[in-house]
Motif scaffolding. Structure first.
Motif, mmCIF file in Angstrom:
data_model
loop_
_atom_site.group_PDB
_atom_site.id
_atom_site.type_symbol
_atom_site.label_atom_id
_atom_site.label_comp_id
_atom_site.label_asym_id
_atom_site.label_seq_id
_atom_site.Cartn_x
_atom_site.Cartn_y
_atom_site.Cartn_z
ATOM 1 N N LYS A 85 89.650 16.240 35.129
ATOM 2 C CA LYS A 85 89.318 15.922 33.732
ATOM 3 C C LYS A 85 88.221 16.855 33.226
ATOM 4 O O LYS A 85 88.267 17.328 32.092
ATOM 5 C CB LYS A 85 88.863 14.463 33.621
ATOM 6 N N LYS A 89 88.274 19.401 29.979
ATOM 7 C CA LYS A 89 87.229 19.290 28.959
ATOM 8 C C LYS A 89 86.456 20.596 28.814
ATOM 9 O O LYS A 89 86.071 20.973 27.707
ATOM 10 C CB LYS A 89 86.279 18.145 29.321
ATOM 11 N N ASN A 92 88.604 22.990 26.797
ATOM 12 C CA ASN A 92 88.591 22.587 25.389
ATOM 13 C C ASN A 92 87.259 22.927 24.723
ATOM 14 O O ASN A 92 87.211 23.325 23.559
ATOM 15 C CB ASN A 92 88.870 21.088 25.274
ATOM 16 N N LYS A 93 86.175 22.773 25.474
ATOM 17 C CA LYS A 93 84.854 23.087 24.926
ATOM 18 C C LYS A 93 84.722 24.581 24.656
ATOM 19 O O LYS A 93 84.155 25.003 23.642
ATOM 20 C CB LYS A 93 83.773 22.627 25.908
ATOM 21 N N PHE A 240 94.306 14.463 27.392
ATOM 22 C CA PHE A 240 93.152 15.338 27.631
ATOM 23 C C PHE A 240 93.445 16.770 27.180
ATOM 24 O O PHE A 240 92.587 17.434 26.611
ATOM 25 C CB PHE A 240 92.783 15.333 29.119
#
Length: 500
Positions: A85, A89, A92-93, A240
């Motif tokens: 996960k 993330k 995506n950041k 996600f």
């Protein structure tokens, strides 16, 4: 009708092991595939075979130094781990940041020791006119160093806390200690002084709240407590991956291009793909540039024996060999080499531009390929699995594949699948193990000696069964054919056309 054409090599020589680095303890069987249907290759990988370019190989499990067990992930049941996960993330950041390459560059300096863990996959190429196996590597970014560092931080914090406690203990060493009778008197006095509270225990408090809730419901005419419904819906892999802000600064696209036969999309991007491959091999694996030439790149990751196939109930792209290109703002930063087969997506290799190492693209790519498998399943229900190559328990760096849960290993004797968690205790005892717990279990696809008579043979452009071939040639290669039949199984031996 499409047919598979192969050449089997009966030689069983010793090779260098890419895992334990032993010079002559790696054993495998091999054959060259001139052409192969996706259904035949599906049957072969379900018997422990894998391909490298057009060369197919099967480790000799009970002899080789590092047994390689075929591993597959049940994509439809896949559960993300906490670290996975975090990987999604983080990507995506970075996509939401102002400068994606700068963000990745910072990570290269900070995480250089954590993101360089790509592994050796297998061996298999042609050099000097002879077929042999040449070292190849699997893909994955390991975060073991991150875990170790965090453990060290925890340990150091514990040591500091321990030091302060020790100093207090030392300060109290000289204090007079009461004897046992005095301790009992003191404890009794303290108990008598403590106020008695009616605060229920945690278990009783929970029961109390339930009873209160039931009383309130009874007042409303409801006699039963409704089942508990969670406040938040469980998030899956797709959630996600798609969890991007509205003001995302960078565009990440994944394009599927066919490589065999080469599509116009692949031909237009072949130079750029090769450049990424060279950067990856020379930076991550310290390969010399002469090992990363364009012809060798094509032999390794572009050429494929798999025939292009389209069916009414199959995926829109058809079956066969593909590259999944990861485009960031119009630039290829990573490529996943995959085969789309009747029951699975099979991962062949993954490589990326080291400039974007901080995106942990090895793990991210595997997660994307699992998501792709689920997408194909929605169109073609028979596609349920994501094959990750081999699981080598003797090589600690290769155990990361077990983090993709739930996964199964293939028994090397009965060719049936068993949960990885059930297999680990056996592999801890001995590197080679019969994974099937049923002592009476057998290989349902094991051929009889008479089955070799039905092997189709390619002889001077003519296809004939072996029983006809041996009448005209007085062939004496029965032992080799029995071994070949045992390795490919009854179903495949009657389907694969063997060149003679």
């Amino acid at each position: 009708m499409l047919r598979s054409i192969v050449e089997y090599y009966a030689e069983h020589e010793q090779y260098r092991c890419g895992y334990c680095k032993s010079p002559d303890t790696n054993y495998s069987h091999g054959m060259w595939a001139h052409a192969m249907t996706v259904s035949d290759y599906q049957d072969l990988i379900d018997r422990g075979w894998r391909r490298s370019g057009k060369y197919c190989y099967k480790p000799t499990m009970d002899v080789t130094c590092c047994p390689m067990y075929t591993i597959r992930c049940r994509a439809l049941e896949f559960k993300l781990t906490k670290s996975q996960k975090k990987v999604v993330k983080r990507v995506n950041k970075i996509l939401a940041s102002q400068d994606a390459s700068a963000s990745a560059g910072d990570g290269n300096r900070k995480m250089s020791t954590c993101s360089s863990g790509s592994e050796v996959l297998a061996e298999g190429f042609e050099e000097g006119g002879e077929q042999f196996i040449e070292t190849m590597r699997d893909h994955q970014d390991l975060n073991f160093d991150i875990i170790k560092n965090s453990e060290l931080l925890d340990c150091s914090a514990g040591e500091q806390a321990g030091d302060s406690i020790t100093q207090k203990d030392l300060a109290k060493k000289n204090e007079p200690k009461p004897n046992s009778s005095q301790e009992k008197v003191v404890k009794k006095e303290l108990q008598e002084q403590e106020p008695i509270t009616n605060k229920p225990s945690r278990k009783k408090a929970k029961q109390y709240r339930r009873e209160r809730r039931l009383e309130k419901l009874k007042e409303k005419g409801i006699n039963e407590v409704p089942p508990y419904t969670p406040r938040f819906k469980e998030k899956h892999l797709e959630d996600f991956l798609n969890e991007l802000p509205d003001d995302v600064k960078h565009k990440l696209e994944i394009k599927l291009v066919r490589t065999a036969p080469p599509s116009p999309e692949w031909l237009a991007t072949s130079k750029q793909s090769h450049e990424v491959y060279v950067k990856y091999q020379t930076t991550i694996h310290d390969d010399k540039p002469d090992k990363c030439t364009e012809p060798k790149f094509h032999d390794f990751l572009v050429h494929s024996p798999l025939l292009e196939e389209h069916t009414e109930d199959g995926p829109e792209s058809g079956y066969g060999s593909f590259h999944q290109q990861y485009w960031l703002d119009g630039k290829i930063i990573a490529i996943g080499v995959i085969d789309i087969l009747p029951k699975c997506v099979s991962s062949v290799y993954f490589f990326y531009d080291p400039q974007y190492m901080n995106m942990t693209l090895g793990t991210y790519g595997a997660l994307r390929e699992i998501e792709f498998t689920k997408q194909l399943h929605s169109v073609c229900p028979k596609i349920e699995y994501y094959y990750m190559g081999y699981y080598i328990h003797t090589c600690r760096k290769m155990r990361y594949k077990g983090n993709f849960f739930p996964s199964d290993l293939l028994c090397p004797e009965t060719y049936k699948w068993f949960p990885l968690g059930d297999c680990i205790p056996k592999l801890e005892v001995t590197p080679y193990s019969r994974l099937n717990p049923d002592v009476d279990g057998t290989d349902d696809n094991y051929p009889e000696e008479s089955d070799i008579n039905y092997i189709p043979m390619w002889v001077n452009g003519v296809i004939m069964l072996y029983r006809h071939y041996k009448r005209h040639t007085n062939a004496k290669d029965t032992e080799d054919l029995i071994e070949y039949a045992r390795l490919v199984g009854t179903k495949s031996l009657k389907s694969l056309i063997l060149v003679r």
